[in-house]
Design a protein around this motif. Structure first.
Motif, PDB file in Angstrom:
ATOM      1  N   ARG A   1       1.165 -31.571  27.503  1.00 32.64           N
ATOM      2  CA  ARG A   1       1.712 -30.214  27.531  1.00 32.64           C
ATOM      3  C   ARG A   1       1.419 -29.526  28.862  1.00 32.64           C
ATOM      4  O   ARG A   1       2.296 -28.879  29.441  1.00 32.64           O
ATOM      5  N   LEU A   2       0.210 -29.659  29.343  1.00 32.53           N
ATOM      6  CA  LEU A   2      -0.148 -28.991  30.601  1.00 32.53           C
ATOM      7  C   LEU A   2       0.578 -29.606  31.792  1.00 32.53           C
ATOM      8  O   LEU A   2       0.964 -28.907  32.740  1.00 32.53           O
ATOM      9  N   SER A   3       0.776 -30.917  31.760  1.00 28.77           N
ATOM     10  CA  SER A   3       1.453 -31.573  32.888  1.00 28.77           C
ATOM     11  C   SER A   3       2.960 -31.310  32.894  1.00 28.77           C
ATOM     12  O   SER A   3       3.586 -31.288  33.952  1.00 28.77           O
ATOM     13  N   SER A   4       3.553 -31.076  31.705  1.00 28.96           N
ATOM     14  CA  SER A   4       4.995 -30.824  31.618  1.00 28.96           C
ATOM     15  C   SER A   4       5.334 -29.339  31.600  1.00 28.96           C
ATOM     16  O   SER A   4       6.466 -28.954  31.909  1.00 28.96           O
ATOM     17  N   GLY A   5       4.359 -28.510  31.208  1.00 31.91           N
ATOM     18  CA  GLY A   5       4.628 -27.085  31.073  1.00 31.91           C
ATOM     19  C   GLY A   5       5.318 -26.734  29.771  1.00 31.91           C
ATOM     20  O   GLY A   5       5.703 -25.576  29.556  1.00 31.91           O
ATOM     21  N   LEU A   6       5.492 -27.714  28.889  1.00 32.48           N
ATOM     22  CA  LEU A   6       6.210 -27.501  27.637  1.00 32.48           C
ATOM     23  C   LEU A   6       5.283 -27.674  26.446  1.00 32.48           C
ATOM     24  O   LEU A   6       4.469 -28.603  26.401  1.00 32.48           O
ATOM     25  N   ARG A   7       5.448 -26.778  25.475  1.00 33.05           N
ATOM     26  CA  ARG A   7       4.700 -26.933  24.232  1.00 33.05           C
ATOM     27  C   ARG A   7       5.327 -28.016  23.369  1.00 33.05           C
ATOM     28  O   ARG A   7       4.641 -28.739  22.644  1.00 33.05           O
TER      29      ARG A   7
ATOM     30  N   ILE B   1       9.530 -20.254  22.580  1.00 31.15           N
ATOM     31  CA  ILE B   1       9.470 -21.376  21.646  1.00 31.15           C
ATOM     32  C   ILE B   1       8.994 -22.645  22.338  1.00 31.15           C
ATOM     33  O   ILE B   1       8.182 -23.398  21.809  1.00 31.15           O
ATOM     34  N   SER B   2       9.491 -22.882  23.533  1.00 29.94           N
ATOM     35  CA  SER B   2       9.346 -24.189  24.168  1.00 29.94           C
ATOM     36  C   SER B   2       8.172 -24.295  25.137  1.00 29.94           C
ATOM     37  O   SER B   2       7.501 -25.329  25.176  1.00 29.94           O
ATOM     38  N   ASP B   3       7.926 -23.254  25.926  1.00 34.22           N
ATOM     39  CA  ASP B   3       6.933 -23.353  27.005  1.00 34.22           C
ATOM     40  C   ASP B   3       5.506 -23.252  26.474  1.00 34.22           C
ATOM     41  O   ASP B   3       5.236 -22.562  25.482  1.00 34.22           O
TER      42      ASP B   3
END
Length: 294
Positions: free
Chosen positions: A31-37, A253-255
């Motif tokens: 999640r931290l590397s992609s920026g997406l939850r 929702i996504s980040d």
């Protein structure tokens, strides 16, 4: 608990906890590397479905903004050409006024009429040649009812900017009447009546009213285009706001919340390190049984 050597239950328990902590650490890292939850469906199946619909809406709205801006450019192209036609009509009225006075003879009126006809021909040339991306704007091709044929649509031009296909919400039409000399009723192309020629004093006088009507007809086309341009500019503003709000909702929702996820990352990192240490300790416990054997 009994001291046994056949099964190392403490090591099994530590290994299971290590697997859970390591899996959570891997999720936080992803999640931290992609920026997406939500990076895969298993993260949040319902959230993924909602996010993809919102992403589709954002992309559609952004394309709608481009569509509306293209239509604005089309209108500006037509209005620019009409501005030149305006100059020609004003010059034609000036020539008609000149030919209507009694201080010129017939030969001189014929010379004046030759320029008058040249202006009319230029109006027709401009109207027939003004196009935007191959769509002719002022020759009457965009007037009348819309016919969206597979190869080439005729009639009113459809500007689609919404995400659906509702005529009251997602699109409207641009209609531009013909601005050729014959449509405006001036020059020889208009026939043999008033406005066709100023070769005589009487014809020149009759042409004055026709030219006034031609200028009014042209002004109506320009006024309609101006109103449409204002409407499209307002539409672009609304679409930009709408796209921004949908993008914000999709982001919620996504980040990933970096601060919250970083806290989880550190927690899972500590738990993983602790589990590794406890697994090492648990693996050494059965050796204690050796001290009881001989």
């Amino acid at each position: 608990m009994s001291l046994v050597i056949n099964h190392n239950l403490m090591a099994m328990n530590a290994a299971r906890n290590l697997g859970v902590s390591y899996g959570n650490l891997e999720t936080s890292t992803r999640r931290l590397s992609s920026g997406l939850r939500i990076t895969q469906a298993s993260d949040d199946a319902a959230g993924l479905a909602v996010r993809e619909l919102m992403r589709a809406d954002v992309s559609s709205l952004q394309q709608g903004i481009r569509n509306a801006n293209d239509a604005i450019s089309l209108i500006q192209t037509a209005d620019g050409a009409l501005g030149v036609i305006d100059e020609k009509l004003i010059r034609m009225k000036e020539l008609a006024m000149q030919a209507a006075t009694g201080t010129y003879n017939s030969d001189q009126r014929l010379i004046i009429d030759s320029e008058y006809q040249a202006m009319a021909s230029e109006i027709t040339r401009i109207a027939n040649s003004t196009d935007f991306n191959g769509i002719y704007l002022l020759n009457g091709a965009l007037s009348g009812s819309h016919d969206g044929s597979p190869l080439k649509a005729t009639g009113k031009l459809k500007v689609h900017f919404g995400t659906g296909n509702d005529s009251s919400e997602d699109y409207y039409y641009i209609e531009i009447n013909s601005a050729t000399a014959s449509s405006l009723g001036v020059g020889l192309a208009a026939g043999s009546g008033a406005g066709a020629s100023i070769s005589t004093q009487e014809l020149a006088q009759q042409s004055l009213d026709v030219l006034n009507k031609a200028i009014i007809s042209k002004d109506k086309i320009r006024a309609n285009l101006g109103a449409l341009q204002n409407r499209l500019e307002n539409t672009v503003t609304v679409l930009e706001i709408q796209a921004e709000n949908v993008q914000a909702a999709e982001s919620r929702i996504s980040d990933v919340d970096v601060a919250s996820e970083m806290t989880e990352f550190v927690r899972n990192q500590i738990l993983t390190q602790s589990a590794v240490s406890m697994l090492a300790q648990a693996n050494s416990m059965p050796r204690m049984a050796l001290s009881l054997i001989g």
